[in-house]
Design an enzyme around this catalytic site. Structure first.
Site, PDB file in Angstrom:
ATOM      1  N   GLU A  89       0.864  -1.177   0.000  1.00 47.00           N
ATOM      2  CA  GLU A  89       0.000   0.000   0.000  1.00 47.00           C
ATOM      3  C   GLU A  89       0.903   1.230   0.000  1.00 47.00           C
ATOM      4  O   GLU A  89       1.931   1.259   0.666  1.00 47.00           O
ATOM      5  CB  GLU A  89      -0.920  -0.014   1.220  1.00 47.00           C
ATOM      6  CG  GLU A  89      -2.005  -1.061   1.079  1.00 47.00           C
ATOM      7  CD  GLU A  89      -2.907  -1.170   2.300  1.00 47.00           C
ATOM      8  OE1 GLU A  89      -2.976  -0.218   3.086  1.00 47.00           O
ATOM      9  OE2 GLU A  89      -3.543  -2.221   2.459  1.00 47.00           O
ATOM     10  N   GLY A 142       2.271  -3.282  11.805  1.00 43.86           N
ATOM     11  CA  GLY A 142       0.808  -3.277  11.849  1.00 43.86           C
ATOM     12  C   GLY A 142       0.292  -3.389  10.437  1.00 43.86           C
ATOM     13  O   GLY A 142       0.974  -3.922   9.558  1.00 43.86           O
ATOM     14  N   LYS A 154       1.380   3.060   8.160  1.00 47.23           N
ATOM     15  CA  LYS A 154       2.694   3.492   7.674  1.00 47.23           C
ATOM     16  C   LYS A 154       2.447   4.706   6.786  1.00 47.23           C
ATOM     17  O   LYS A 154       1.297   4.986   6.416  1.00 47.23           O
ATOM     18  CB  LYS A 154       3.391   2.379   6.891  1.00 47.23           C
ATOM     19  CG  LYS A 154       2.647   1.992   5.621  1.00 47.23           C
ATOM     20  CD  LYS A 154       3.447   1.050   4.749  1.00 47.23           C
ATOM     21  CE  LYS A 154       2.723   0.805   3.436  1.00 47.23           C
ATOM     22  NZ  LYS A 154       3.469  -0.012   2.504  1.00 47.23           N
ATOM     23  N   CYS A 158      -2.027  -6.704   6.837  1.00 45.69           N
ATOM     24  CA  CYS A 158      -1.434  -7.986   6.428  1.00 45.69           C
ATOM     25  C   CYS A 158      -0.523  -8.637   7.469  1.00 45.69           C
ATOM     26  O   CYS A 158      -0.781  -9.768   7.874  1.00 45.69           O
ATOM     27  CB  CYS A 158      -0.669  -7.800   5.120  1.00 45.69           C
ATOM     28  SG  CYS A 158      -1.761  -7.464   3.721  1.00 45.69           S
TER      29      CYS A 158
HETATM   30  P1  NAD Z   1     -10.069  -4.533   1.247  1.00 45.79           P
HETATM   31  O1  NAD Z   1     -10.867  -4.647   2.475  1.00 45.79           O
HETATM   32  O2  NAD Z   1      -9.365  -3.247   0.934  1.00 45.79           O
HETATM   33  O3  NAD Z   1     -10.988  -4.875  -0.017  1.00 45.79           O
HETATM   34  C1  NAD Z   1     -11.866  -5.938  -0.083  1.00 45.79           C
HETATM   35  C2  NAD Z   1     -13.062  -5.505  -0.919  1.00 45.79           C
HETATM   36  O4  NAD Z   1     -13.897  -6.643  -1.104  1.00 45.79           O
HETATM   37  C3  NAD Z   1     -13.912  -4.435  -0.243  1.00 45.79           C
HETATM   38  O5  NAD Z   1     -14.148  -3.375  -1.143  1.00 45.79           O
HETATM   39  C4  NAD Z   1     -15.175  -5.178   0.123  1.00 45.79           C
HETATM   40  O6  NAD Z   1     -16.338  -4.343   0.116  1.00 45.79           O
HETATM   41  C5  NAD Z   1     -15.247  -6.219  -0.981  1.00 45.79           C
HETATM   42  N1  NAD Z   1     -16.100  -7.352  -0.673  1.00 45.79           N
HETATM   43  C6  NAD Z   1     -16.318  -7.949   0.529  1.00 45.79           C
HETATM   44  N2  NAD Z   1     -17.175  -8.969   0.382  1.00 45.79           N
HETATM   45  C7  NAD Z   1     -17.503  -9.031  -0.934  1.00 45.79           C
HETATM   46  C8  NAD Z   1     -18.345  -9.850  -1.694  1.00 45.79           C
HETATM   47  N3  NAD Z   1     -19.039 -10.839  -1.136  1.00 45.79           N
HETATM   48  N4  NAD Z   1     -18.464  -9.599  -3.008  1.00 45.79           N
HETATM   49  C9  NAD Z   1     -17.772  -8.598  -3.592  1.00 45.79           C
HETATM   50  N5  NAD Z   1     -16.960  -7.797  -2.921  1.00 45.79           N
HETATM   51  C10 NAD Z   1     -16.818  -7.995  -1.604  1.00 45.79           C
HETATM   52  O7  NAD Z   1      -9.018  -5.733   1.286  1.00 45.79           O
HETATM   53  P2  NAD Z   1      -7.587  -5.795   0.596  1.00 45.79           P
HETATM   54  O8  NAD Z   1      -6.603  -5.044   1.428  1.00 45.79           O
HETATM   55  O9  NAD Z   1      -7.701  -5.454  -0.839  1.00 45.79           O
HETATM   56  O10 NAD Z   1      -7.243  -7.334   0.775  1.00 45.79           O
HETATM   57  C11 NAD Z   1      -7.894  -8.333   0.019  1.00 45.79           C
HETATM   58  C12 NAD Z   1      -7.109  -9.618   0.152  1.00 45.79           C
HETATM   59  O11 NAD Z   1      -5.792  -9.430  -0.357  1.00 45.79           O
HETATM   60  C13 NAD Z   1      -6.923 -10.115   1.585  1.00 45.79           C
HETATM   61  O12 NAD Z   1      -6.899 -11.504   1.576  1.00 45.79           O
HETATM   62  C14 NAD Z   1      -5.548  -9.595   1.944  1.00 45.79           C
HETATM   63  O13 NAD Z   1      -4.939 -10.365   2.948  1.00 45.79           O
HETATM   64  C15 NAD Z   1      -4.815  -9.731   0.637  1.00 45.79           C
HETATM   65  N6  NAD Z   1      -3.681  -8.820   0.455  1.00 45.79           N
HETATM   66  C16 NAD Z   1      -3.767  -7.526   0.832  1.00 45.79           C
HETATM   67  C17 NAD Z   1      -2.690  -6.682   0.618  1.00 45.79           C
HETATM   68  C18 NAD Z   1      -2.734  -5.248   1.045  1.00 45.79           C
HETATM   69  O14 NAD Z   1      -1.681  -4.621   1.110  1.00 45.79           O
HETATM   70  N7  NAD Z   1      -3.892  -4.675   1.345  1.00 45.79           N
HETATM   71  C19 NAD Z   1      -1.532  -7.165   0.002  1.00 45.79           C
HETATM   72  C20 NAD Z   1      -1.496  -8.493  -0.398  1.00 45.79           C
HETATM   73  C21 NAD Z   1      -2.578  -9.319  -0.165  1.00 45.79           C
END
Ligand code: NAD
Length: 422
Positions: free
Chosen positions: A152, A254, A318, A257
């Site tokens: 991010e 924090g 961060k 992830c």
């Molecule tokens: P996020 O919360 O920012 O986004 C998730 C999105 O999914 C939200 O907009 C939410 O409204 C939507 N959502 C929830 N339920 C849904 C459904 N049933 N149908 C359609 N949309 C739905 O989460 P994120 O940070 O993008 O993380 C997503 C995944 O990726 C997690 O498993 C996380 O561990 C992984 N990940 C995150 C990062 C990061 O830096 N944020 C990096 C690598 C991996």
């Protein structure tokens, strides 16, 4: 290619808009109706550099669209990415119920031969589990693992210039199709089985969290022996076998992830009969780190926080993001308030946090404060006039949990300074 991304959060939105920029036709399914409305009109509801432009370009050239219905988004797609949350369960394991729900929802609407790609961070064995689930409903599709490593704050740049792309599948056609999808990106591709791919994601995050924690533990020890952790880590980092990344002492890791992924890996280890004592230690030391920062703040105000005013600079976990999920800053604010302090916070990109008193700007936060606590390493905090800060404060102490300021410059202004490991 015709691509669908389910979930328009940090990962899904960047993936979707990025793939559209590479020329694929991308439909994004998202459960939050307001988010779909905003995105469809070109407004990006999260702060991520360059993402606005990418989304507007995709909408403009017709390659990117947002849908309230996952089924509508997934119909006719050759590749369906799942990028929904996998939060932590009470026992530390990752909760895959949303992934499961989405797969159940779209499963019978997928086109013959489609690829279902797990971008969400999911426990080891998930690809197989969801393959079995989809086989069970008669969907002729291939489930594979393609973990996400974006950071991010630089997620768009990371999409276009990834350190590597990991594809976990034993299905040759699926792998070839994924390689084709990413063909415009110049990055090493690691092709492996799904279980190994799922382990790569957890291994990478656990290792990075361990480095952060190692730096914190070293900083704590430096304080005890009278060494300067910044110099110590600098001297260590020049060793090419070590390097400088993720070796900055601070308030503990924090974000959305590292905390959940480290605990999930401990749970995976426990389930498979391995005692991951090293990682358990990392989590324990990290939990302690915020307490150590609170102790510094307490000491700075004379031994008790009750009735004091703490100016808190930074709420994001961060610099470079507006994400406050599992942010050490919020952990610190909670601990401080639990001891009776009034906390006045400011963050350049976080406008409000429930039940937290927000200031209009960095200087405003310090008005009548007994102590200033810097919890996020935003560069703009280095440009605030510390003379004005001194004049605005009631007290004279700065606790710099990110080692952002020059201690000498702070002390020359007549303020007391306390950093981490120095
Ligand atoms: P996020 O919360 O920012 O986004 C998730 C999105 O999914 C939200 O907009 C939410 O409204 C939507 N959502 C929830 N339920 C849904 C459904 N049933 N149908 C359609 N949309 C739905 O989460 P994120 O940070 O993008 O993380 C997503 C995944 O990726 C997690 O498993 C996380 O561990 C992984 N990940 C995150 C990062 C990061 O830096 N944020 C990096 C690598 C991996």
């Amino acid at each position: 290619m015709r691509v669908t991304v389910i979930g328009a959060g940090y990962v899904g939105l960047v993936t979707g808009a990025g793939l559209a920029a590479l020329g694929h036709r991308v439909r994004v399914g998202e459960a939050d109706q307001e988010r779909v409305r905003q995105l469809s009109s070109g407004h990006v509801p999260i702060f991520e550099p360059d993402l606005d432009r990418l989304v507007r370009d995709g909408l403009g050239n017709g390659l990117l669209s947002f849908h309230r219905s996952n089924i509508e988004a997934a119909e006719g797609a050759e590749v369906v990415f799942i990028a929904v949350p996998t939060p932590e369960r009470d026992d530390g394991a990752a909760d895959v119920s949303i992934v499961e729900w989405v797969i159940g929802e779209v499963g019978s609407h997928l086109q013959e031969g489609a690829l279902v790609v797990l971008k969400s961070t999911v426990p080891v064995g998930s690809a197989k589990r969801f393959q079995d689930l989809l086989d069970g409903v008669g969907a002729n599709v291939v489930v594979l693992s393609n973990p996400e490593f974006l950071r991010e704050g630089s997620a768009v740049a990371d999409f276009f210039h990834p350190d590597r792309i990991v594809i976990g599948s034993k299905d040759q056609r699926a792998v070839e199709q994924m390689v084709q999808l990413y063909t415009a990106l110049d990055a090493p591709i690691v092709v492996t089985d799904a279980v190994s791919s799922e382990m790569i994601k957890y291994g990478a995050n656990a290792y990075l969290a361990t480095r952060v924690t190692f730096a914190n533990a070293m900083a704590n020890l430096c304080e005890a022996v009278g060494a300067d952790a910044r110099d110590v880590l600098l001297g260590m980092g020049y060793d090419r076998r070590i390097g400088f990344h993720f070796l900055n002492p601070g308030p503990g890791f924090g974000g959305s992830c590292f905390p959940k992924d480290t605990r999930a890996l401990v749970a995976i280890a426990e389930e498979s009969g391995y005692d991951f004592a090293l990682l358990k230690g990392v989590i324990e030391v990290n939990d302690e780190q915020a307490r150590r920062i609170v102790a510094k703040v307490r000491e700075a105000v004379g031994g008790t926080l009750d009735g004091t005013v703490v100016a808190l600079w930074g709420l994001a976990f961060k610099a470079g993001t507006d994400d406050t999920r599992d942010s050490p800053s919020l952990r610190l604010a909670d601990y401080l308030r639990a001891e009776g302090a009034r906390v006045r916070a400011y963050d350049p990109h976080v406008r409000s946090v429930p039940e937290l008193e927000m200031a209009a700007d960095a200087l405003d936060a310090t008005k009548a404060a007994d102590v200033l606590l810097i919890a996020t390493e935003w560069g703009e905090f280095q440009n605030v006039d510390l003379g004005e800060v001194r004049d605005a404060m009631r007290g004279d102490a700065i606790v710099d949990a990110r080692n952002l300021l020059d201690p000498g410059a702070v002390r020359r202004l007549g303020l007391r300074y306390s950093g981490v490991g120095r």
